[in-house]
Design a protein around this motif. Structure first.
Motif, PDB file in Angstrom:
ATOM      1  N   ILE A   1      15.177  28.250 -10.805  1.00 54.17           N
ATOM      2  CA  ILE A   1      16.459  27.796 -11.016  1.00 54.17           C
ATOM      3  C   ILE A   1      16.454  26.191  -9.555  1.00 54.17           C
ATOM      4  N   VAL A   2      15.617  27.193  -8.151  1.00 51.50           N
ATOM      5  CA  VAL A   2      15.625  25.682  -7.459  1.00 51.50           C
ATOM      6  C   VAL A   2      14.609  25.629  -7.847  1.00 51.50           C
ATOM      7  N   ALA A   3      13.620  26.185  -7.781  1.00 51.62           N
ATOM      8  CA  ALA A   3      12.610  24.468  -8.778  1.00 51.62           C
ATOM      9  C   ALA A   3      12.733  23.613  -9.466  1.00 51.62           C
ATOM     10  N   LEU A   4      13.297  24.220 -10.848  1.00 50.30           N
ATOM     11  CA  LEU A   4      13.829  23.318 -11.915  1.00 50.30           C
ATOM     12  C   LEU A   4      14.551  21.891 -11.211  1.00 50.30           C
ATOM     13  N   LEU A   5      15.719  22.473 -10.246  1.00 45.40           N
ATOM     14  CA  LEU A   5      16.771  21.062  -9.307  1.00 45.40           C
ATOM     15  C   LEU A   5      15.768  20.148  -8.799  1.00 45.40           C
ATOM     16  N   VAL A   6      15.063  20.795  -8.030  1.00 46.03           N
ATOM     17  CA  VAL A   6      14.468  20.303  -6.571  1.00 46.03           C
ATOM     18  C   VAL A   6      13.312  18.589  -7.408  1.00 46.03           C
ATOM     19  N   GLY A   7      12.341  20.133  -9.263  1.00 46.88           N
ATOM     20  CA  GLY A   7      11.507  19.687  -9.303  1.00 46.88           C
ATOM     21  C   GLY A   7      11.993  18.277 -10.062  1.00 46.88           C
ATOM     22  N   GLY A   8      13.352  18.830 -10.417  1.00 50.07           N
ATOM     23  CA  GLY A   8      13.867  17.788 -11.555  1.00 50.07           C
ATOM     24  C   GLY A   8      14.421  16.340 -10.639  1.00 50.07           C
ATOM     25  N   ALA A   9      14.633  16.299  -9.511  1.00 50.03           N
ATOM     26  CA  ALA A   9      15.326  15.131  -9.272  1.00 50.03           C
ATOM     27  C   ALA A   9      14.226  14.808  -8.148  1.00 50.03           C
ATOM     28  N   VAL A  10      13.342  14.991  -7.637  1.00 55.16           N
ATOM     29  CA  VAL A  10      11.907  14.821  -7.351  1.00 55.16           C
ATOM     30  C   VAL A  10      11.200  13.932  -8.102  1.00 55.16           C
ATOM     31  N   LEU A  11      10.803  13.957  -9.627  1.00 60.91           N
ATOM     32  CA  LEU A  11       9.748  13.903 -10.300  1.00 60.91           C
ATOM     33  C   LEU A  11      11.050  12.481 -10.428  1.00 60.91           C
ATOM     34  N   MET A  12      12.270  12.318 -10.614  1.00 58.16           N
ATOM     35  CA  MET A  12      13.278  11.176 -11.569  1.00 58.16           C
ATOM     36  C   MET A  12      12.836   9.832  -9.957  1.00 58.16           C
ATOM     37  N   GLY A  13      13.025  10.352  -9.017  1.00 59.59           N
ATOM     38  CA  GLY A  13      13.198   9.804  -7.954  1.00 59.59           C
ATOM     39  C   GLY A  13      11.859   9.557  -7.751  1.00 59.59           C
ATOM     40  N   THR A  14      11.276  10.145  -8.173  1.00 59.63           N
ATOM     41  CA  THR A  14       8.917   9.450  -8.299  1.00 59.63           C
ATOM     42  C   THR A  14       9.056   8.658  -9.528  1.00 59.63           C
ATOM     43  N   ILE A  15       9.560   8.870 -10.630  1.00 54.33           N
ATOM     44  CA  ILE A  15       9.380   7.733 -11.435  1.00 54.33           C
ATOM     45  C   ILE A  15      10.236   6.907 -11.290  1.00 54.33           C
TER      46      ILE A  15
ATOM     47  N   LEU B   1       0.577  -1.515  -0.233  1.00 53.89           N
ATOM     48  CA  LEU B   1      -0.017  -0.302   0.075  1.00 53.89           C
ATOM     49  C   LEU B   1       0.868   1.486  -0.230  1.00 53.89           C
ATOM     50  N   SER B   2       1.972   1.567   0.280  1.00 54.17           N
ATOM     51  CA  SER B   2       3.046   2.273   0.637  1.00 54.17           C
ATOM     52  C   SER B   2       3.519   2.736  -0.749  1.00 54.17           C
ATOM     53  N   TRP B   3       3.544   1.487  -1.470  1.00 52.72           N
ATOM     54  CA  TRP B   3       4.098   1.292  -2.796  1.00 52.72           C
ATOM     55  C   TRP B   3       4.038   2.599  -3.780  1.00 52.72           C
ATOM     56  N   VAL B   4       1.819   2.458  -3.716  1.00 48.66           N
ATOM     57  CA  VAL B   4       1.083   3.436  -4.375  1.00 48.66           C
ATOM     58  C   VAL B   4       1.017   4.559  -3.635  1.00 48.66           C
ATOM     59  N   LEU B   5       0.758   5.065  -2.256  1.00 53.79           N
ATOM     60  CA  LEU B   5       0.558   6.083  -1.739  1.00 53.79           C
ATOM     61  C   LEU B   5       1.688   7.305  -2.093  1.00 53.79           C
TER      62      LEU B   5
ATOM     63  N   PHE C   1      11.337   5.290  -8.247  1.00 55.93           N
ATOM     64  CA  PHE C   1      10.526   4.439  -6.943  1.00 55.93           C
ATOM     65  C   PHE C   1       9.299   3.753  -7.653  1.00 55.93           C
ATOM     66  N   GLY C   2       8.850   4.339  -8.322  1.00 57.26           N
ATOM     67  CA  GLY C   2       7.662   3.513  -9.104  1.00 57.26           C
ATOM     68  C   GLY C   2       7.661   2.847  -9.605  1.00 57.26           C
ATOM     69  N   GLY C   3       8.618   3.044 -10.630  1.00 57.45           N
ATOM     70  CA  GLY C   3       8.761   1.805 -11.833  1.00 57.45           C
ATOM     71  C   GLY C   3       9.637   0.815 -10.582  1.00 57.45           C
ATOM     72  N   GLN C   4      10.560   0.819 -10.357  1.00 52.92           N
ATOM     73  CA  GLN C   4      10.973  -0.521  -9.297  1.00 52.92           C
ATOM     74  C   GLN C   4       9.844  -1.506  -8.112  1.00 52.92           C
ATOM     75  N   LYS C   5       8.894  -0.322  -8.019  1.00 53.54           N
ATOM     76  CA  LYS C   5       8.236  -0.780  -6.801  1.00 53.54           C
ATOM     77  C   LYS C   5       7.067  -1.506  -8.418  1.00 53.54           C
ATOM     78  N   PHE C   6       6.995  -1.187  -8.754  1.00 50.88           N
ATOM     79  CA  PHE C   6       5.877  -2.012 -10.274  1.00 50.88           C
ATOM     80  C   PHE C   6       6.500  -3.330 -10.424  1.00 50.88           C
ATOM     81  N   PHE C   7       7.937  -3.558 -10.716  1.00 48.54           N
ATOM     82  CA  PHE C   7       8.737  -4.548 -11.481  1.00 48.54           C
ATOM     83  C   PHE C   7       8.436  -5.267  -9.828  1.00 48.54           C
ATOM     84  N   GLU C   8       8.618  -4.863  -8.909  1.00 50.78           N
ATOM     85  CA  GLU C   8       9.079  -6.043  -7.754  1.00 50.78           C
ATOM     86  C   GLU C   8       7.786  -6.539  -7.622  1.00 50.78           C
TER      87      GLU C   8
END
Length: 152
Positions: A118-132, A66-70, A134-141
């Protein structure tokens, strides 16, 4: 839609940084549109859902499905806040003054919104890549768990 002359003019710099710092909770929306903004009131809910997933994973471990989804909800809301900061910060001064200037003459903005972008681009890019990731890893698991369950 133009701003009402009865409202105070809104600062593009402050709105950009509110989106960076509190975009997940809708702080920039409340600053720009007031406390009655229904979209601003929707921002905290997916954020809290994502935080609930983080708490579940911390308490129950990484095998809690459930945490994988949330958890991706939190990442998507963080990314949404950063996108909002980018849009606000890159809005042309004339358009900003027309929409949020309350009839005041156009004021040229300095470096504040650009630094926020500039801060938003750095943080947003890192967060979005991490989210993708994480979601991909948990989907394959999850797929692996399904394959093991069918194989047994």
């Amino acid at each position: 839609m133009t701003a009402s002359p009865l409202r105070e003019p809104r600062s593009k710099t402050l709105a950009t940084w509110l989106a960076v710092a509190g975009g997940v909770l809708g702080a920039h929306r409340f600053y720009l549109h007031g406390r009655k903004d229904w979209l601003g009131w929707l921002h905290p809910w997916p954020t809290l859902v994502g935080l609930a997933g983080v708490v579940r994973m911390r308490n129950l471990g990484q095998d809690d499905m459930l945490s994988w989804v949330l958890i991706p909800f939190l990442g998507l809301m963080l990314s949404w806040g950063m996108i909002s900061a980018i849009v606000i910060g890159l809005t042309p001064d004339e358009r900003w003054s027309e929409k949020h200037g309350a009839g005041q003459p156009v004021q040229a903005t300095a470096w504040g919104p650009i630094l926020g972008v500039i801060v938003a681009l750095l943080v947003g890019g890192a967060v979005l890549m991490g989210t993708i990731a994480f979601g991909g890893q948990k989907f394959f698991e999850w797929q692996q768990l399904q394959a093991e369950a069918v194989g047994n």
